[in-house]
Design a protein around this motif. Structure first.
Motif: not given
Length: 70
Positions: A8, A46, A49-50, A55-59, A64
């Motif tokens: 992250s 993100k 992920q999108n 899940v689009t959380d940037g982690i 992922t």
């Protein structure tokens, strides 16, 4: 994926550089491939992920990493 760390903003190292290359090659701009996870990398993650419909959380965690398939 076992053996790969959760990443992250603030993370650094080779795993970050690997993730940066993967999202760049998927059409998202993480900024320089520096091994430093900053806000531009988070935005690129993100977007990735999108695209992958996860899940689009940037982690970058197990889900992922699995879609990145390094």
């Amino acid at each position: 994926m076992q053996g790969l760390p959760t990443l992250s903003e603030g993370s650094t190292g080779g795993a970050v550089a690997l993730a940066q290359r993967i999202v760049r090659d998927s059409g998202f701009d993480p900024g320089p491939i520096s091994g430093s996870f900053g806000s531009q990398t988070a935005t690129a993650v993100k977007g990735f992920q999108n695209l992958m419909q996860i899940v689009t959380d940037g982690i970058i965690g197990d889900q992922t990493w699995t879609t990145m398939n390094p």
